[in-house]
Design a protein around this motif. Structure first.
Motif, mmCIF file in Angstrom:
data_model
loop_
_atom_site.group_PDB
_atom_site.id
_atom_site.type_symbol
_atom_site.label_atom_id
_atom_site.label_comp_id
_atom_site.label_asym_id
_atom_site.label_seq_id
_atom_site.Cartn_x
_atom_site.Cartn_y
_atom_site.Cartn_z
ATOM 1 N N ALA A 172 0.817 -1.227 0.000
ATOM 2 C CA ALA A 172 0.000 0.000 0.000
ATOM 3 C C ALA A 172 0.845 1.269 0.000
ATOM 4 C CB ALA A 172 -0.924 -0.001 1.221
ATOM 5 N N GLY A 173 2.153 1.128 0.038
ATOM 6 C CA GLY A 173 3.026 2.293 0.001
ATOM 7 C C GLY A 173 3.528 2.740 1.353
ATOM 8 N N ILE A 174 3.186 2.021 2.416
ATOM 9 C CA ILE A 174 3.724 2.341 3.739
ATOM 10 C C ILE A 174 5.167 1.869 3.805
ATOM 11 C CG2 ILE A 174 3.581 1.792 6.203
ATOM 12 C CD1 ILE A 174 0.550 1.597 5.891
ATOM 13 N N THR A 175 6.059 2.779 4.134
ATOM 14 C CA THR A 175 7.472 2.430 4.241
ATOM 15 C C THR A 175 8.001 2.598 5.664
ATOM 16 O OG1 THR A 175 8.158 4.702 3.676
ATOM 17 C CG2 THR A 175 7.938 3.121 1.852
ATOM 18 N N THR A 176 7.172 3.134 6.558
ATOM 19 C CA THR A 176 7.602 3.461 7.913
ATOM 20 C C THR A 176 6.950 2.510 8.909
ATOM 21 O OG1 THR A 176 7.666 5.773 7.190
ATOM 22 C CG2 THR A 176 7.904 5.349 9.537
ATOM 23 N N PHE A 177 7.775 1.917 9.775
ATOM 24 C CA PHE A 177 7.314 0.907 10.724
ATOM 25 C C PHE A 177 7.804 1.253 12.125
ATOM 26 C CE2 PHE A 177 7.331 -0.938 6.560
ATOM 27 C CZ PHE A 177 6.166 -1.702 6.521
ATOM 28 N N ASP A 178 6.879 1.242 13.067
ATOM 29 C CA ASP A 178 7.187 1.640 14.445
ATOM 30 C C ASP A 178 6.961 0.467 15.388
ATOM 31 O OD1 ASP A 178 7.488 4.034 16.523
ATOM 32 O OD2 ASP A 178 5.830 2.765 17.203
ATOM 33 N N THR A 179 7.935 0.207 16.265
ATOM 34 C CA THR A 179 7.817 -0.849 17.250
ATOM 35 C C THR A 179 8.505 -0.391 18.534
ATOM 36 O OG1 THR A 179 8.168 -3.224 17.603
ATOM 37 C CG2 THR A 179 9.924 -2.036 16.431
ATOM 38 N N ALA A 180 8.714 -1.316 19.473
ATOM 39 C CA ALA A 180 9.408 -1.012 20.722
ATOM 40 C C ALA A 180 9.907 -2.298 21.335
ATOM 41 C CB ALA A 180 8.487 -0.289 21.706
ATOM 42 N N ASP A 181 10.979 -2.202 22.111
ATOM 43 C CA ASP A 181 11.527 -3.411 22.725
ATOM 44 C C ASP A 181 10.571 -4.041 23.731
ATOM 45 O OD1 ASP A 181 11.791 -1.483 24.729
ATOM 46 O OD2 ASP A 181 13.968 -1.733 24.963
ATOM 47 N N VAL A 182 9.710 -3.216 24.340
ATOM 48 C CA VAL A 182 8.794 -3.732 25.362
ATOM 49 C C VAL A 182 7.599 -4.474 24.769
ATOM 50 C CG1 VAL A 182 7.344 -1.656 25.528
ATOM 51 C CG2 VAL A 182 7.650 -3.125 27.544
ATOM 52 N N TYR A 183 7.282 -4.257 23.514
ATOM 53 C CA TYR A 183 6.114 -4.902 22.921
ATOM 54 C C TYR A 183 6.333 -6.422 22.887
ATOM 55 C CZ TYR A 183 4.951 -0.186 21.198
ATOM 56 O OH TYR A 183 4.675 1.165 21.090
ATOM 57 N N ALA A 184 5.492 -7.131 23.634
ATOM 58 C CA ALA A 184 5.599 -8.590 23.758
ATOM 59 C C ALA A 184 7.007 -8.994 24.185
ATOM 60 C CB ALA A 184 5.204 -9.281 22.452
ATOM 61 N N ASN A 185 7.635 -8.121 24.984
ATOM 62 C CA ASN A 185 8.975 -8.367 25.533
ATOM 63 C C ASN A 185 9.973 -8.779 24.447
ATOM 64 O OD1 ASN A 185 10.849 -8.377 27.607
ATOM 65 N ND2 ASN A 185 10.377 -10.435 28.305
ATOM 66 N N GLY A 186 9.994 -8.004 23.381
ATOM 67 C CA GLY A 186 10.944 -8.220 22.292
ATOM 68 C C GLY A 186 10.392 -8.990 21.120
ATOM 69 N N ALA A 187 9.325 -9.745 21.315
ATOM 70 C CA ALA A 187 8.797 -10.580 20.233
ATOM 71 C C ALA A 187 8.284 -9.754 19.067
ATOM 72 C CB ALA A 187 7.691 -11.491 20.763
#
Length: 337
Positions: free
Chosen positions: A44-59
């Motif tokens: 769809a043209g999305i090139t930017t992805f945001d996450t965090a180390d705490v989300y599901a403890n790294g998973a």
């Protein structure tokens, strides 16, 4: 396809609809389905992805890393965060100390399968670590080539000013803040947004659909839908509770004819609403199914004229939270372990 915006006072462009994997990858959604939604986002043209180390403890970082494997790294913008307890959650497995930042960035890069992230964000303000220590560590991470830019999440106006001054002194760029923001939750408008505009800091906003409430699927006087976010403690149920009252849900239903007149879904209208704010660089959206991505990206490039914005304000009159003082309550005064 998705439009792009500059992130803060930098040359970095990001997709104004950004894929966030807070409550999906590694917990709510099976890995195969998560990979399919990431691929749908790319299509769809999305090139930017945001996450965090705490989300599901790294998973969540690991799943995202697997999903983008084989993609041209230079064509993606990958964001992650540090602050909340991770790993075995020992006394130094949290916060913004030099020790935790250095160990966290290496662990995040390994899980993501990349040599660097485009944006490394302080997930909250750390009252127990001198901010000078935090920014010196961030500066070293940037100079080591492990991050290109620095951002923060849910910082107050005063914290943004102090962080921006330190970043400038150290020769790095603080270009973003990641707060909660929606047509129902406008607490950043009073102080954070004006300060950010003055400093050249953009907002990357989470929960633009108010945890799904602004899609209209939660109805006044009726039980919450089975399997919805409101029923799953792992999926942000604690955040959505504040909106699940008949007064708010009745007001939200008044948005349906506004959306219908524009040929939009209520969810698309809510995403388009946050993107009307010129200090917002991107709206974070998650997805558990590929078709949700296809639906969300239709909000990109939508212009809501003054009459529509006024109609939305009128519909939500009395249920909007806009108290700027709430921004001072977001970061814990003590670390969580």
């Amino acid at each position: 396809m998705v439009n792009y915006r500059y992130l803060g006072n930098s040359g970095l462009k990001v997709s104004e609809i950004t894929y966030g994997n807070w409550v999906t990858h590694g917990s709510q959604v099976e890995n195969d389905a998560a990979v399919k939604t990431v691929h749908a986002a790319l299509d769809a043209g999305i090139t930017t992805f945001d996450t965090a180390d705490v989300y599901a403890n790294g998973a969540a970082e690991s799943v995202l890393g697997e999903a983008i494997k084989g993609q041209r790294r230079a064509s993606l913008e990958i964001f992650t965060k540090v602050y909340f307890p991770t790993g075995p959650k020992g006394p130094n497995d949290t916060g913004l100390s030099r020790k935790h930042i250095f160990e966290s960035i290496d662990a995040s890069l390994e899980r993501l399968g990349t040599d660097y992230v485009d944006l490394y964000q302080a997930h909250r303000f750390d009252y127990e670590t001198p901010i000078e220590e935090t920014f010196q560590a961030f500066a070293d991470v940037v100079r080591q080539g492990k991050a290109l830019y620095i951002g923060v999440s849910e910082w107050t106006a005063e914290q943004l000013r102090e962080g921006h001054a330190l970043a400038k002194e150290l020769g790095i760029q603080l270009i973003s803040n990641q707060p909660q923001y929606s047509a129902l939750w406008r607490v950043i408008e009073g102080k954070v947004v004006p300060t950010s505009r003055a400093l050249g800091i953009s907002q990357i906003v989470w929960s633009p659909m108010a945890q799904g409430v602004l899609t209209g699927k939660y109805l006044p006087g009726q039980p919450v839908p089975a399997g919805s976010r409101a029923t799953d403690e792992k999926s942000g149920a604690t955040f959505i509770k504040r909106f699940l009252n008949d007064e708010t849900l009745t007001a939200v239903q008044k948005l349906k004819p506004i959306a219908d007149d524009l040929g939009l879904t209520m969810g698309q209208l809510s995403i388009a609403w946050v993107l009307q704010n010129d200090n917002v660089a991107a709206a974070l959206v998650g997805a558990s199914r590929p078709e949700q991505i296809a639906d969300n990206v239709k909000a990109s490039g939508v212009t809501l004229d003054e009459s529509v914005m006024s109609a939305i304000d009128e519909a939500l009159n009395g249920v909007v939270e806009d108290d700027a003082e709430i921004t001072y309550e977001t970061s814990p005064k003590q670390r969580l372990v």
